[in-house]
Motif scaffolding. Structure first.
Motif, PDB file in Angstrom:
ATOM      1  N   LYS A  72     -10.728 -32.105 -14.336  1.00 37.77           N
ATOM      2  CA  LYS A  72      -9.571 -31.510 -13.332  1.00 37.77           C
ATOM      3  C   LYS A  72      -8.918 -32.640 -12.546  1.00 37.77           C
ATOM      4  N   LEU A  73      -9.028 -33.834 -13.105  1.00 40.25           N
ATOM      5  CA  LEU A  73      -8.332 -34.943 -12.714  1.00 40.25           C
ATOM      6  C   LEU A  73      -6.908 -35.291 -13.262  1.00 40.25           C
ATOM      7  N   LYS A  74      -5.978 -35.250 -12.225  1.00 38.03           N
ATOM      8  CA  LYS A  74      -4.683 -35.450 -12.993  1.00 38.03           C
ATOM      9  C   LYS A  74      -4.260 -36.820 -13.436  1.00 38.03           C
ATOM     10  N   VAL A  75      -4.674 -36.887 -14.535  1.00 40.28           N
ATOM     11  CA  VAL A  75      -4.589 -38.117 -15.305  1.00 40.28           C
ATOM     12  C   VAL A  75      -3.176 -38.230 -15.914  1.00 40.28           C
ATOM     13  N   ILE A  76      -2.433 -39.214 -15.908  1.00 39.43           N
ATOM     14  CA  ILE A  76      -1.089 -39.403 -16.669  1.00 39.43           C
ATOM     15  C   ILE A  76      -1.502 -40.681 -17.724  1.00 39.43           C
ATOM     16  N   LYS A  77      -1.551 -40.233 -18.946  1.00 38.85           N
ATOM     17  CA  LYS A  77      -1.952 -41.445 -19.798  1.00 38.85           C
ATOM     18  C   LYS A  77      -0.675 -42.108 -20.419  1.00 38.85           C
ATOM     19  N   SER A  78       0.552 -41.908 -20.112  1.00 40.37           N
ATOM     20  CA  SER A  78       1.674 -42.434 -20.650  1.00 40.37           C
ATOM     21  C   SER A  78       2.685 -42.839 -19.654  1.00 40.37           C
ATOM     22  N   GLN A  79       2.833 -44.069 -19.234  1.00 43.18           N
ATOM     23  CA  GLN A  79       3.773 -44.325 -18.079  1.00 43.18           C
ATOM     24  C   GLN A  79       5.347 -44.086 -18.324  1.00 43.18           C
ATOM     25  N   PHE A  80       5.927 -43.600 -17.289  1.00 43.79           N
ATOM     26  CA  PHE A  80       7.488 -43.098 -17.697  1.00 43.79           C
ATOM     27  C   PHE A  80       7.976 -44.203 -18.087  1.00 43.79           C
ATOM     28  N   TRP A  81       7.739 -45.330 -17.281  1.00 39.76           N
ATOM     29  CA  TRP A  81       8.918 -46.826 -17.559  1.00 39.76           C
ATOM     30  C   TRP A  81       7.874 -47.650 -18.263  1.00 39.76           C
ATOM     31  N   PRO A  82       8.248 -48.407 -18.966  1.00 40.16           N
ATOM     32  CA  PRO A  82       7.401 -49.525 -19.511  1.00 40.16           C
ATOM     33  C   PRO A  82       7.554 -50.977 -18.578  1.00 40.16           C
ATOM     34  N   PRO A  83       6.564 -51.477 -18.102  1.00 43.05           N
ATOM     35  CA  PRO A  83       6.560 -52.724 -17.066  1.00 43.05           C
ATOM     36  C   PRO A  83       7.066 -54.021 -17.861  1.00 43.05           C
ATOM     37  N   PHE A  84       8.016 -54.632 -17.123  1.00 37.38           N
ATOM     38  CA  PHE A  84       8.358 -55.981 -17.854  1.00 37.38           C
ATOM     39  C   PHE A  84       7.776 -57.272 -16.821  1.00 37.38           C
ATOM     40  N   ILE A  85       6.792 -57.482 -17.876  1.00 36.42           N
ATOM     41  CA  ILE A  85       5.859 -58.667 -17.047  1.00 36.42           C
ATOM     42  C   ILE A  85       6.462 -59.935 -17.568  1.00 36.42           C
ATOM     43  N   ILE A  86       6.275 -60.638 -16.013  1.00 38.59           N
ATOM     44  CA  ILE A  86       6.484 -62.101 -16.253  1.00 38.59           C
ATOM     45  C   ILE A  86       5.324 -62.974 -15.781  1.00 38.59           C
ATOM     46  N   GLY A  87       4.750 -63.754 -16.637  1.00 44.32           N
ATOM     47  CA  GLY A  87       3.605 -64.634 -16.145  1.00 44.32           C
ATOM     48  C   GLY A  87       2.839 -65.299 -17.239  1.00 44.32           C
ATOM     49  N   ARG A  88       1.819 -66.023 -17.149  1.00 44.87           N
ATOM     50  CA  ARG A  88       1.092 -66.431 -18.177  1.00 44.87           C
ATOM     51  C   ARG A  88       0.005 -65.805 -18.393  1.00 44.87           C
ATOM     52  N   ARG A  89      -0.715 -65.467 -19.703  1.00 45.69           N
ATOM     53  CA  ARG A  89      -1.749 -64.810 -20.097  1.00 45.69           C
ATOM     54  C   ARG A  89      -2.972 -65.927 -19.593  1.00 45.69           C
ATOM     55  N   GLY A  90      -4.056 -65.365 -19.127  1.00 44.18           N
ATOM     56  CA  GLY A  90      -5.122 -65.987 -18.776  1.00 44.18           C
ATOM     57  C   GLY A  90      -5.794 -66.314 -20.162  1.00 44.18           C
ATOM     58  N   THR A  91      -6.009 -65.656 -21.047  1.00 44.12           N
ATOM     59  CA  THR A  91      -6.606 -65.904 -22.438  1.00 44.12           C
ATOM     60  C   THR A  91      -6.303 -67.184 -22.991  1.00 44.12           C
TER      61      THR A  91
END
Length: 250
Positions: A195-214
């Protein structure tokens, strides 16, 4: 009124032999964190977010940040939490870091039931965070992008209850080399039956700026802009149907 708290997690000076981590120079990482903090400080000033909690697990002296970013609603926490076996995925340290923040932060220990915590890797800039917050559902306990057995870790959000049921003590399940994205996806899926209100698909996709650590490479590839425009268009077209679905979940 609901408050939006930004939780920025940080490892300014990682250990040199950490598996699957190429971006280890602490001076390079420090500049990434400063650039991101400048962006998020502007969102704080403009009222998009109400508080920032910045927490580092490499024991780094955060005066280098606090002298530059002096807003009264920024809280700084630092401790050393890298003393775990090399065989563990680094998500183990991240999870313990989040728990440390919730135990020590004045902001997080006084959360109201309706407040939302937005957890972001501190080196990444979510360029459209204001739009993401605006388009998010009014009520949720856990907000994520779940893709089958994989959950995207760059941006997660939760309520006080969501933290208690999904995130708290997650590190106990991460004492392994398995990717956090896989383990957390299973935890989130299991909690949908509680009964947890889980939203598993975000309304708006994040636009990410940065360098991957991997690998140290940029998030923004040659086709990223076009992929994001496609996702954005799809989100707009799906908006009425998603709103109806979230209404029915209440």
């Amino acid at each position: 009124m609901n408050k939006n708290i930004l939780l920025l997690t940080s490892t300014i000076k990682p250990i040199s032999n950490q598996p699957q981590l190429k971006l280890i120079n602490h001076l390079d990482r420090l500049e990434d964190y400063k650039t991101a903090l400048a962006f998020y400080s502007n969102l704080l000033e403009s009222g998009v977010i109400d508080h920032i909690v910045y927490v580092d697990n490499s024991g780094f002296d955060l005066k280098c940040h606090s002298d530059l970013f002096t807003h009264k609603n920024i809280e700084w926490l630092s401790y050393y939490g890298l003393d775990y076996p090399e065989s563990y995925h680094r998500g183990y340290g991240e999870s313990r870091l989040v728990d440390y923040a919730f135990q020590q932060s004045k902001t997080l220990t006084t959360l109201a039931t309706s407040d939302k915590v937005w957890r972001i890797t501190g080196r990444y800039i979510i360029k459209n965070l204001s739009t993401i917050i605006k388009f998010a559902p009014d009520e949720f306990d856990f907000y994520c992008n779940l893709r089958g057995k994989w959950i995207d870790m760059e941006l997660l959000a939760w309520s006080k209850q969501g933290y208690k049921q999904v995130i708290e003590n997650l590190w106990q399940r991460l004492a392994t080399g398995e990717a956090t994205e896989l383990i957390l996806a299973k935890v989130v899926t299991d909690n949908q039956e509680k009964k947890l209100k889980v939203i598993k698909s975000q309304f708006w996709p994040p636009f990410i700026i940065g360098r991957r650590g991997t690998d140290g490479g940029d998030f923004q590839g040659r086709l990223t802009k076009y992929k994001f425009l496609f996702q954005q268009t799809f989100s707009l077209l799906a908006w009425p149907f998603k709103r109806l679905a979230y209404f029915l979940l209440k």
